[in-house]
Design a protein around this motif. Structure first.
Motif, PDB file in Angstrom:
ATOM      1  N   LEU A 168       1.068  -1.293  -0.123  1.00 36.57           N
ATOM      2  CA  LEU A 168       0.197  -0.117  -0.102  1.00 36.57           C
ATOM      3  C   LEU A 168       0.964   1.144  -0.017  1.00 36.57           C
ATOM      4  CD1 LEU A 168      -2.935   0.924   0.192  1.00 36.57           C
ATOM      5  CD2 LEU A 168      -2.857   0.613   2.455  1.00 36.57           C
ATOM      6  N   GLN A 169       1.911   1.264   0.743  1.00 35.88           N
ATOM      7  CA  GLN A 169       2.756   2.371   0.611  1.00 35.88           C
ATOM      8  C   GLN A 169       3.499   2.690  -0.659  1.00 35.88           C
ATOM      9  OE1 GLN A 169       2.335   4.359   2.900  1.00 35.88           O
ATOM     10  NE2 GLN A 169       3.298   4.155   5.053  1.00 35.88           N
ATOM     11  N   ARG A 170       3.803   1.267  -1.223  1.00 38.75           N
ATOM     12  CA  ARG A 170       4.523   1.555  -2.690  1.00 38.75           C
ATOM     13  C   ARG A 170       3.507   2.338  -3.644  1.00 38.75           C
ATOM     14  NH1 ARG A 170       6.363  -3.736  -1.269  1.00 38.75           N
ATOM     15  NH2 ARG A 170       5.091  -4.772  -2.931  1.00 38.75           N
ATOM     16  N   SER A 171       2.075   1.855  -3.286  1.00 39.05           N
ATOM     17  CA  SER A 171       1.074   2.333  -4.507  1.00 39.05           C
ATOM     18  C   SER A 171       1.023   3.649  -4.046  1.00 39.05           C
ATOM     19  CB  SER A 171      -0.150   1.645  -4.250  1.00 39.05           C
ATOM     20  OG  SER A 171      -0.040   0.499  -4.634  1.00 39.05           O
ATOM     21  N   ILE A 172       1.032   4.301  -2.815  1.00 41.22           N
ATOM     22  CA  ILE A 172       0.832   5.791  -2.348  1.00 41.22           C
ATOM     23  C   ILE A 172       2.057   6.609  -3.057  1.00 41.22           C
ATOM     24  CG2 ILE A 172       1.067   7.202  -0.478  1.00 41.22           C
ATOM     25  CD1 ILE A 172      -0.637   4.972   1.346  1.00 41.22           C
ATOM     26  N   LYS A 173       3.317   6.042  -2.764  1.00 43.20           N
ATOM     27  CA  LYS A 173       4.262   6.696  -3.408  1.00 43.20           C
ATOM     28  C   LYS A 173       4.271   6.732  -4.895  1.00 43.20           C
ATOM     29  CE  LYS A 173       9.510   6.286  -3.696  1.00 43.20           C
ATOM     30  NZ  LYS A 173      10.497   5.469  -2.986  1.00 43.20           N
ATOM     31  N   LEU A 174       3.970   5.763  -5.513  1.00 42.13           N
ATOM     32  CA  LEU A 174       3.788   5.834  -7.108  1.00 42.13           C
ATOM     33  C   LEU A 174       2.875   6.882  -7.451  1.00 42.13           C
ATOM     34  CD1 LEU A 174       4.626   2.294  -7.768  1.00 42.13           C
ATOM     35  CD2 LEU A 174       5.949   4.134  -8.624  1.00 42.13           C
ATOM     36  N   LEU A 175       1.783   7.037  -6.941  1.00 41.84           N
ATOM     37  CA  LEU A 175       0.833   7.923  -7.219  1.00 41.84           C
ATOM     38  C   LEU A 175       1.030   9.465  -6.532  1.00 41.84           C
ATOM     39  CD1 LEU A 175      -2.869   6.054  -7.572  1.00 41.84           C
ATOM     40  CD2 LEU A 175      -1.159   6.933  -9.294  1.00 41.84           C
ATOM     41  N   GLN A 176       1.931   9.511  -5.706  1.00 33.04           N
ATOM     42  CA  GLN A 176       2.437  10.558  -5.184  1.00 33.04           C
ATOM     43  C   GLN A 176       0.989  11.519  -4.390  1.00 33.04           C
ATOM     44  OE1 GLN A 176       4.867  12.860  -8.469  1.00 33.04           O
ATOM     45  NE2 GLN A 176       5.865  12.944  -6.577  1.00 33.04           N
ATOM     46  N   LEU A 177       0.470  10.417  -3.361  1.00 35.66           N
ATOM     47  CA  LEU A 177      -0.483  10.966  -2.659  1.00 35.66           C
ATOM     48  C   LEU A 177       0.242  11.174  -1.270  1.00 35.66           C
ATOM     49  CD1 LEU A 177      -3.054   7.977  -3.191  1.00 35.66           C
ATOM     50  CD2 LEU A 177      -3.699  10.257  -3.838  1.00 35.66           C
ATOM     51  N   ASP A 178      -0.547  12.413  -0.706  1.00 35.48           N
ATOM     52  CA  ASP A 178       0.268  13.088   0.239  1.00 35.48           C
ATOM     53  C   ASP A 178      -0.378  12.598   1.599  1.00 35.48           C
ATOM     54  OD1 ASP A 178       1.673  14.787   1.874  1.00 35.48           O
ATOM     55  OD2 ASP A 178       0.108  16.398   1.789  1.00 35.48           O
ATOM     56  N   SER A 179       0.120  11.238   1.714  1.00 38.01           N
ATOM     57  CA  SER A 179      -0.348  10.447   2.665  1.00 38.01           C
ATOM     58  C   SER A 179       0.099  10.647   4.178  1.00 38.01           C
ATOM     59  CB  SER A 179      -0.261   9.033   2.311  1.00 38.01           C
ATOM     60  OG  SER A 179      -0.709   8.204   3.685  1.00 38.01           O
ATOM     61  N   PRO A 180      -0.468  10.864   5.276  1.00 41.25           N
ATOM     62  CA  PRO A 180      -0.194  11.071   6.311  1.00 41.25           C
ATOM     63  C   PRO A 180       0.323   9.884   7.501  1.00 41.25           C
ATOM     64  CG  PRO A 180      -2.535  11.341   6.703  1.00 41.25           C
ATOM     65  CD  PRO A 180      -2.228  11.143   5.143  1.00 41.25           C
ATOM     66  N   TYR A 181      -0.266   8.597   6.657  1.00 37.26           N
ATOM     67  CA  TYR A 181      -0.102   7.406   7.470  1.00 37.26           C
ATOM     68  C   TYR A 181       1.079   6.765   7.238  1.00 37.26           C
ATOM     69  CZ  TYR A 181      -5.191   8.250   6.976  1.00 37.26           C
ATOM     70  OH  TYR A 181      -6.263   9.041   6.773  1.00 37.26           O
ATOM     71  N   SER A 182       1.899   6.224   8.557  1.00 36.80           N
ATOM     72  CA  SER A 182       3.009   5.471   8.517  1.00 36.80           C
ATOM     73  C   SER A 182       2.597   4.055   8.471  1.00 36.80           C
ATOM     74  CB  SER A 182       3.681   5.763   9.799  1.00 36.80           C
ATOM     75  OG  SER A 182       2.666   5.560  11.055  1.00 36.80           O
ATOM     76  N   LEU A 183       3.477   3.326   8.539  1.00 40.34           N
ATOM     77  CA  LEU A 183       3.364   1.885   8.397  1.00 40.34           C
ATOM     78  C   LEU A 183       2.513   1.320   9.687  1.00 40.34           C
ATOM     79  CD1 LEU A 183       6.347  -0.129   6.864  1.00 40.34           C
ATOM     80  CD2 LEU A 183       4.018  -0.071   6.021  1.00 40.34           C
TER      81      LEU A 183
END
Ligand code: PMP
Length: 307
Positions: free
Chosen positions: A64-79
């Motif tokens: 999920l974190q890799r998908s967030i990174k690739l779409l450059q979403l400004d996610s506040p969620y850590s693992l």
């Protein structure tokens, strides 16, 4: 006792709410453009141990974190935020049965498809029985899709995002229209890729073969699990490109994923696969033993959800 599905609890924006109150703004980029990334995660109830186990939770959250990174979403969620939200909502529902959990990080607010945020999350569990109940009755009649699988140079299948499933939808609807159960995609190069929501393995002369991760497939956790357990058991396992005609002449074939687990394929484009499913059945049984916490060798893959 079975859970009350109509009133199940959902994690949304840091709170645990009744599903009826879990709503999303219609103008959010997730609603308009499918700008979200998600995971489908399973938990299995072990009756003897009176314990619910999540399967490969950390690996799902890393993807999920890799998908967030690739779409450059400004996610506040850590693992650990992802994990805590998951555990809190599963516990809140007090499940004593097998479940499937959708964990989705999405672009909220009033932006457009180019927005980085604001980013929000929901975690939604629902009871879901194992495929084993149906296993002996269910063998899939597949076609090769006339639609090609999305590729890394257009819309990467490595990103598990909502919009990618439009490609899956086109192929699945075509398969159903034409009287098949489901479909198998070829990639841009004409090699076998994957199903619309699953990965594919074939067996030839006792060797297990699956397409490469660079052949337009999702980095599937079930695929990785199967490769690991097959190799541990001394079954020769190859990751290599597969030709369409190899499917037609395979001894065994199956689709796999967190949702469908291991499901045999009995024909492709009406070419029958009649090798007897010896290896497929073995993998299926082994997989179910592992996910329910009955195989001591793979306990590291399980997260106990205790109430
Ligand atoms: N490919 C696609 C397109 C999928 O949607 C899925 C299901 N997530 C899979 C493969 C299998 O992935 P996993 O084993 O991680 O569930």
């Amino acid at each position: 006792m079975k859970t009350d599905v109509e009133n199940r609890l959902i994690w949304l924006d840091g709170k645990i709410v009744n599903i009826k109150d879990a709503t999303v703004n219609v103008l959010a980029p997730t609603a308009q453009f499918g700008l979200n990334v998600f995971e489908g995660i399973r938990c299995y109830w072990n009756e003897e141990k009176e314990q619910l186990f999540a399967f490969r939770l950390d690996d799902h959250h890393k993807r999920l974190q890799r998908s967030i990174k690739l779409l450059q979403l400004d996610s506040p969620y850590s693992l650990s935020d992802l994990k805590n939200a998951f555990i809190d909502v599963v516990k809140a529902n007090d499940y004593r049965e097998d479940i499937a959990v959708r964990q989705t990080v999405f672009a909220d607010g009033f932006g457009s498809w180019g927005s980085e945020g604001p980013v929000n999350m929901f975690v939604s569990p629902i009871p879901k029985a194992k495929s084993s109940a149906e296993y002996n009755k269910k063998s899939l009649r597949c076609c090769i899709s006339s639609w090609r699988r999305i590729s890394d140079s257009v819309l990467s299948p490595r990103i598990k995002c909502g919009a990618n499933y439009i490609n899956s939808r086109m192929a699945q609807r075509e398969a159903l229209r034409n009287g098949y159960d489901t479909t198998i995609f070829l990639n841009d190069a004409g090699k076998v890729a994957e199903g619309p929501g699953s990965c594919l393995f074939i067996v030839k002369n006792g060797i297990l073969i699956t397409p490469l991760l660079t052949d337009s497939v999702l980095e599937s956790i079930t695929r990785d699990t199967i490769i690991r357990i097959a190799r541990d058991m001394g079954i020769e396992t190859l990751e290599r490109s597969i030709d369409r005609t190899e499917l037609y002449t395979a001894d065994e074939a199956f689709l796999c994923g967190s949702a469908m687990e291991i499901t045999p394929v009995c024909s492709v484009d009406k070419y029958e696969i009649t090798g007897g499913n010896r290896i497929t059945n073995w993998i299926h049984n082994k997989y179910l033993n592992i996910v329910t916490g009955n195989d001591r060798m793979y306990l590291e893959w399980l997260t106990m959800i205790s109430n």
